[in-house]
Design an enzyme around this catalytic site. Structure first.
Site, PDB file in Angstrom:
ATOM      1  N   SER A   1      -7.959   0.487   1.857  1.00  0.00           N
ATOM      2  CA  SER A   1      -8.242   1.886   2.195  1.00  0.00           C
ATOM      3  C   SER A   1      -9.634   2.290   1.725  1.00  0.00           C
ATOM      4  O   SER A   1     -10.373   2.944   2.465  1.00  0.00           O
ATOM      5  CB  SER A   1      -7.205   2.818   1.565  1.00  0.00           C
ATOM      6  OG  SER A   1      -5.993   2.740   2.276  1.00  0.00           O
TER       7      SER A   1
ATOM      8  N   TYR B   1       2.339   0.623   9.784  1.00  0.00           N
ATOM      9  CA  TYR B   1       1.326   0.033  10.657  1.00  0.00           C
ATOM     10  C   TYR B   1       1.752   0.128  12.118  1.00  0.00           C
ATOM     11  O   TYR B   1       2.904   0.441  12.419  1.00  0.00           O
ATOM     12  CB  TYR B   1       1.120  -1.447  10.304  1.00  0.00           C
ATOM     13  CG  TYR B   1       0.423  -1.652   8.989  1.00  0.00           C
ATOM     14  CD1 TYR B   1      -0.939  -1.397   8.854  1.00  0.00           C
ATOM     15  CD2 TYR B   1       1.118  -2.114   7.880  1.00  0.00           C
ATOM     16  CE1 TYR B   1      -1.584  -1.596   7.650  1.00  0.00           C
ATOM     17  CE2 TYR B   1       0.480  -2.312   6.666  1.00  0.00           C
ATOM     18  CZ  TYR B   1      -0.880  -2.051   6.561  1.00  0.00           C
ATOM     19  OH  TYR B   1      -1.516  -2.247   5.368  1.00  0.00           O
TER      20      TYR B   1
ATOM     21  N   ASP C   1      -5.812   0.393  -3.885  1.00  0.00           N
ATOM     22  CA  ASP C   1      -5.809   0.108  -2.448  1.00  0.00           C
ATOM     23  C   ASP C   1      -7.231  -0.124  -1.926  1.00  0.00           C
ATOM     24  O   ASP C   1      -7.897   0.785  -1.424  1.00  0.00           O
ATOM     25  CB  ASP C   1      -5.118   1.258  -1.699  1.00  0.00           C
ATOM     26  CG  ASP C   1      -4.930   0.956  -0.223  1.00  0.00           C
ATOM     27  OD1 ASP C   1      -5.495  -0.053   0.254  1.00  0.00           O
ATOM     28  OD2 ASP C   1      -4.237   1.728   0.454  1.00  0.00           O
TER      29      ASP C   1
ATOM     30  N   GLN D   1      -1.642   3.117  -5.209  1.00  0.00           N
ATOM     31  CA  GLN D   1      -2.713   3.727  -4.401  1.00  0.00           C
ATOM     32  C   GLN D   1      -4.101   3.589  -5.011  1.00  0.00           C
ATOM     33  O   GLN D   1      -5.078   3.409  -4.298  1.00  0.00           O
ATOM     34  CB  GLN D   1      -2.382   5.180  -4.088  1.00  0.00           C
ATOM     35  CG  GLN D   1      -1.582   5.253  -2.798  1.00  0.00           C
ATOM     36  CD  GLN D   1      -0.981   6.600  -2.518  1.00  0.00           C
ATOM     37  OE1 GLN D   1      -1.426   7.619  -3.040  1.00  0.00           O
ATOM     38  NE2 GLN D   1       0.058   6.610  -1.695  1.00  0.00           N
TER      39      GLN D   1
ATOM     40  N   ARG E   1       0.802  -1.226   0.000  1.00  0.00           N
ATOM     41  CA  ARG E   1       0.000   0.000   0.000  1.00  0.00           C
ATOM     42  C   ARG E   1       0.829   1.267   0.000  1.00  0.00           C
ATOM     43  O   ARG E   1       0.326   2.336  -0.359  1.00  0.00           O
ATOM     44  CB  ARG E   1      -0.917   0.008   1.235  1.00  0.00           C
ATOM     45  CG  ARG E   1      -1.895  -1.119   1.220  1.00  0.00           C
ATOM     46  CD  ARG E   1      -2.565  -1.275   2.559  1.00  0.00           C
ATOM     47  NE  ARG E   1      -3.626  -0.314   2.780  1.00  0.00           N
ATOM     48  CZ  ARG E   1      -4.150  -0.076   3.983  1.00  0.00           C
ATOM     49  NH1 ARG E   1      -3.692  -0.701   5.042  1.00  0.00           N
ATOM     50  NH2 ARG E   1      -5.121   0.797   4.124  1.00  0.00           N
TER      51      ARG E   1
HETATM   52  P1  NAD Z   1      -5.108  -0.743  10.468  1.00  0.00           P
HETATM   53  O1  NAD Z   1      -6.479  -1.069   9.957  1.00  0.00           O
HETATM   54  O2  NAD Z   1      -4.062  -1.784  10.420  1.00  0.00           O
HETATM   55  O3  NAD Z   1      -5.269  -0.255  11.998  1.00  0.00           O
HETATM   56  C1  NAD Z   1      -6.142   0.800  12.354  1.00  0.00           C
HETATM   57  C2  NAD Z   1      -5.447   1.708  13.322  1.00  0.00           C
HETATM   58  O4  NAD Z   1      -5.322   1.088  14.598  1.00  0.00           O
HETATM   59  C3  NAD Z   1      -4.034   2.119  12.934  1.00  0.00           C
HETATM   60  O5  NAD Z   1      -3.967   3.515  12.806  1.00  0.00           O
HETATM   61  C4  NAD Z   1      -3.179   1.596  14.090  1.00  0.00           C
HETATM   62  O6  NAD Z   1      -2.078   2.442  14.363  1.00  0.00           O
HETATM   63  C5  NAD Z   1      -4.173   1.576  15.213  1.00  0.00           C
HETATM   64  N1  NAD Z   1      -3.784   0.753  16.368  1.00  0.00           N
HETATM   65  C6  NAD Z   1      -3.249  -0.497  16.389  1.00  0.00           C
HETATM   66  N2  NAD Z   1      -3.020  -0.899  17.654  1.00  0.00           N
HETATM   67  C7  NAD Z   1      -3.437   0.100  18.466  1.00  0.00           C
HETATM   68  C8  NAD Z   1      -3.467   0.272  19.870  1.00  0.00           C
HETATM   69  N3  NAD Z   1      -3.023  -0.670  20.714  1.00  0.00           N
HETATM   70  N4  NAD Z   1      -3.956   1.435  20.341  1.00  0.00           N
HETATM   71  C9  NAD Z   1      -4.412   2.403  19.513  1.00  0.00           C
HETATM   72  N5  NAD Z   1      -4.413   2.296  18.173  1.00  0.00           N
HETATM   73  C10 NAD Z   1      -3.928   1.162  17.655  1.00  0.00           C
HETATM   74  O7  NAD Z   1      -4.535   0.554   9.799  1.00  0.00           O
HETATM   75  P2  NAD Z   1      -4.875   1.245   8.405  1.00  0.00           P
HETATM   76  O8  NAD Z   1      -6.062   2.094   8.551  1.00  0.00           O
HETATM   77  O9  NAD Z   1      -4.905   0.197   7.369  1.00  0.00           O
HETATM   78  O10 NAD Z   1      -3.633   2.205   8.197  1.00  0.00           O
HETATM   79  C11 NAD Z   1      -2.421   2.079   8.923  1.00  0.00           C
HETATM   80  C12 NAD Z   1      -1.435   3.105   8.449  1.00  0.00           C
HETATM   81  O11 NAD Z   1      -1.071   2.895   7.109  1.00  0.00           O
HETATM   82  C13 NAD Z   1      -1.923   4.536   8.521  1.00  0.00           C
HETATM   83  O12 NAD Z   1      -0.816   5.330   8.831  1.00  0.00           O
HETATM   84  C14 NAD Z   1      -2.305   4.846   7.132  1.00  0.00           C
HETATM   85  O13 NAD Z   1      -2.307   6.218   6.849  1.00  0.00           O
HETATM   86  C15 NAD Z   1      -1.197   4.113   6.423  1.00  0.00           C
HETATM   87  N6  NAD Z   1      -1.540   3.900   5.039  1.00  0.00           N
HETATM   88  C16 NAD Z   1      -0.689   4.360   4.119  1.00  0.00           C
HETATM   89  C17 NAD Z   1      -1.003   4.205   2.807  1.00  0.00           C
HETATM   90  C18 NAD Z   1      -0.081   4.740   1.776  1.00  0.00           C
HETATM   91  O14 NAD Z   1       1.026   5.105   2.079  1.00  0.00           O
HETATM   92  N7  NAD Z   1      -0.503   4.778   0.540  1.00  0.00           N
HETATM   93  C19 NAD Z   1      -2.144   3.571   2.411  1.00  0.00           C
HETATM   94  C20 NAD Z   1      -2.981   3.073   3.387  1.00  0.00           C
HETATM   95  C21 NAD Z   1      -2.675   3.240   4.715  1.00  0.00           C
END
Ligand code: NAD
Length: 386
Positions: free
Chosen positions: A138, A233, A135, A132, A126
Site C-alpha cells: 500500500s 482483491y 503494508d 497495516q 493486509r
Molecule cells: P491491486 O493492485 O491488486 O489491483 C488494483 C486494482 O485493479 C484493484 O482495485 C482491482 O479491483 C482492480 N482490477 C483488477 N482487475 C480489474 C479489471 N478487469 N477491471 C478493472 N479493475 C480491475 O489492488 P490493491 O490496490 O492492492 O488493493 C485491492 C483492494 O484491497 C482494495 O480494495 C484495497 O482497498 C484493499 N486493501 C485493503 C487493505 C486493508 O484492509 N488494510 C489494505 C490494502 C488494500
C-alpha cells in the site's frame, strides 16, 4: 534465531534505476530504539538524499558492503537482492524485502537452497488491522499512484486545470483512472488536486463509493460485472466478461485526454483494459500511463515495460515501471516505516528475533526457512509443497 539482540544491515540498491533505501535515518533510529543494532553500507541512502552522517547521528554504524553483510543477522532491502549479494550471504541469515516470491520461483529456490530465511513484505496479510503499519504494497502503491499523474502531466502538452486568463480560457484535462485500488485512488486524488476532471472505474463494486468520495465520477458499464474476489482483491474475469468490458470501455477511453491504468489480479497476468482499437480511437496528444506494465504484459495492448512509445495517431503510451523509485525520498520513508514496524513485531522481549509460525503476520510473510519453502501459497505456486 534465539541469540539475544540482532543486527540489521542496509545495503545500497542500485540495480534497474533503484533509488530507494530500505531504512531511512529516522526509521533506523526507531529500530535502534527498539533494541536491534543497525549497520548501513556507506552511500546506501544517497540516491534518496540521506547522508552517511544522518545515519551515524541516528546511531547506526556506516561501513563498507562486506562489513555490513558480515556483521548483520538480518538484511533489509527494497527489491530483490542481486546475485552478488545473494552469493555473499551465509546460511541462517534473514533477508526482508519485497521479493515477489509468487512470480520469482528461481529466487525462492535459491534462497531455500542457501538456507536463507526469506521474509517478503508483499505476502503480508493486509486485511489484518494490526498489520497495516507494515503494508509496504500500500505505501508504495500510494507513491506510484501519485507519481503516475506527474509522469502523465510531464508528457501532456496542455494544462490540467481550467484556466481563465487574458489570453483566453483553457478547458481542464480529462483523466480516466482504470483500477481504483490503492494506486488508482491516489492517482484520482492527485489528478483532482491538479485541477483535472477525473473519472474512475474498477470491477470491484466497493470502489464506486471510494471513487465518488474523492470527487471523481465513477464509470458505470451497462454490462454490470461484479469482479470482487477473495481478500478484498479483484477476481479474474471470464473471456466473455473481458471482451464486454473492453468493448464498452473503448468508447469511454476515447473521450479522455489521459488514461492511467492500475488493474491487477494477484498471481495472474494483468487484465487488458485498453485494446489496440481503443488506443487508435484516442485523440492526438493524449497520454496513457500503464502502471501494470511488466515483462508479463500490462493493461494496455502494445505497452512495453520501461518504454515510452508514441503511436501512429499521436498517443504517448508509457509503460511505467518502478514509479516509487522516482519519488525516492517519500517512498523510502514510508517503506522504512513498514520495515521498522515489521522488525518491531519480530523482536521478542529479550531482544532476539522471534519467527513464530503460529503468528498470522509472521506466517504470512515467512517464505523460506532452514532450507525449505515454508509458505504454502508460494510452495503451491512452485508446484507443490517443498
Ligand atoms: P491491486 O493492485 O491488486 O489491483 C488494483 C486494482 O485493479 C484493484 O482495485 C482491482 O479491483 C482492480 N482490477 C483488477 N482487475 C480489474 C479489471 N478487469 N477491471 C478493472 N479493475 C480491475 O489492488 P490493491 O490496490 O492492492 O488493493 C485491492 C483492494 O484491497 C482494495 O480494495 C484495497 O482497498 C484493499 N486493501 C485493503 C487493505 C486493508 O484492509 N488494510 C489494505 C490494502 C488494500
Amino acid at each position: 534465531m534465539s541469540t539475544s539482540g540482532f543486527t540489521v544491515g542496509v545495503l545500497s540498491e542500485d540495480a534497474n534505476g533503484e533509488r530507494r533505501v530500505a531504512l531511512d535515518p529516522d526509521a533506523a533510529k526507531r529500530v535502534i530504539g527498539a533494541g536491534p543494532a543497525v549497520l548501513v553500507e556507506s552511500g546506501a541512502g544517497g540516491r534518496a538524499w540521506f547522508s552517511d552522517e544522518q545515519y551515524q547521528q541516528a546511531g547506526a554504524g556506516v561501513l563498507d558492503r562486506a562489513a555490513v553483510i558480515g556483521g548483520a543477522d538480518v538484511i533489509v532491502s527494497v527489491s530483490r537482492p542481486d546475485d552478488a549479494v545473494l552469493d555473499s550471504l551465509r546460511a541462517g541469515q534473514v533477508i526482508i524485502g519485497l521479493l515477489a516470491p509468487l512470480t520469482n520461483p528461481d529466487l525462492v529456490r535459491r534462497l531455500a537452497d542457501r538456507s536463507l530465511t526469506a521474509i517478503s513484505l508483499d505476502q503480508l496479510p493486509r486485511t489484518l488491522s494490526r498489520a497495516q503499519g507494515m503494508d509496504a504494497l500500500s505505501s508504495q502503491a500510494n507513491v506510484a499512484g501519485y507519481r503516475a499523474v506527474l509522469v502523465a502531466a510531464e508528457h501532456f502538452d496542455r494544462f490540467f486545470p481550467l484556466l481563465i486568463t487574458a489570453a483566453g480560457t483553457s478547458k481542464p484535462a480529462t483523466v480516466l483512472v482504470l483500477g481504483a485500488g490503492v494506486a488508482g485512488l491516489q492517482a484520482i486524488g492527485t489528478a483532482r488536486r491538479l485541477g483535472a476532471v477525473v473519472s474512475g472505474y474498477d470491477v470491484r463494486p466497493a470502489a464506486r463509493e471510494e471513487v465518488s468520495s474523492l470527487g471523481a465520477k465513477f464509470v458505470e458499464l451497462s454490462t454490470a460485472i461484479s469482479g470482487a474476489g477473495a481478500g478484498g482483491y479483484a477476481r479474474e474475469l471470464s473471456e466473455e466478461e473481458r471482451s464486454a468490458q473492453q468493448a464498452e470501455l473503448s468508447a469511454v477511453i476515447a473521450r479522455h485526454d489521459i488514461v492511467i491504468t492500475t488493474a491487477q489480479v494477484p498471481g495472474r497476468t494483468p487484465p487488458v483494459l485498453v485494446t489496440a482499437q481503443a488506443l487508435a480511437a484516442m485523440r492526438a496528444g493524449s497520454v496513457v500511463v500503464d502502471m501494470a506494465a511488466s515483462a508479463l504484459g500490462g493493461n494496455v495492448v502494445g505497452s512495453e515495460a520501461g518504454r515510452t512509445i508514441v503511436t501512429a495517431n499521436g498517443v504517448t503510451l508509457i509503460g511505467a515501471t518502478n514509479l516509487p523509485a522516482r519519488l525516492a525520498t517519500s517512498a523510502s520513508q514510508t517503506y522504512a516505516r513498514n520495515v521498522a514496524a515489521l522488525l518491531k513485531h519480530l523482536t521478542a522481549e529479550d531482544g532476539s528475533m522471534r519467527l513464530d509460525p503460529d503468528d498470522e503476520i509472521t506466517a504470512g510473510v515467512l517464505i523460506t526457512r532452514d532450507g525449505r519453502v515454508v509458505h504454502p501459497g508460494v510452495a503451491a505456486a512452485m508446484g507443490g509443497p517443498a
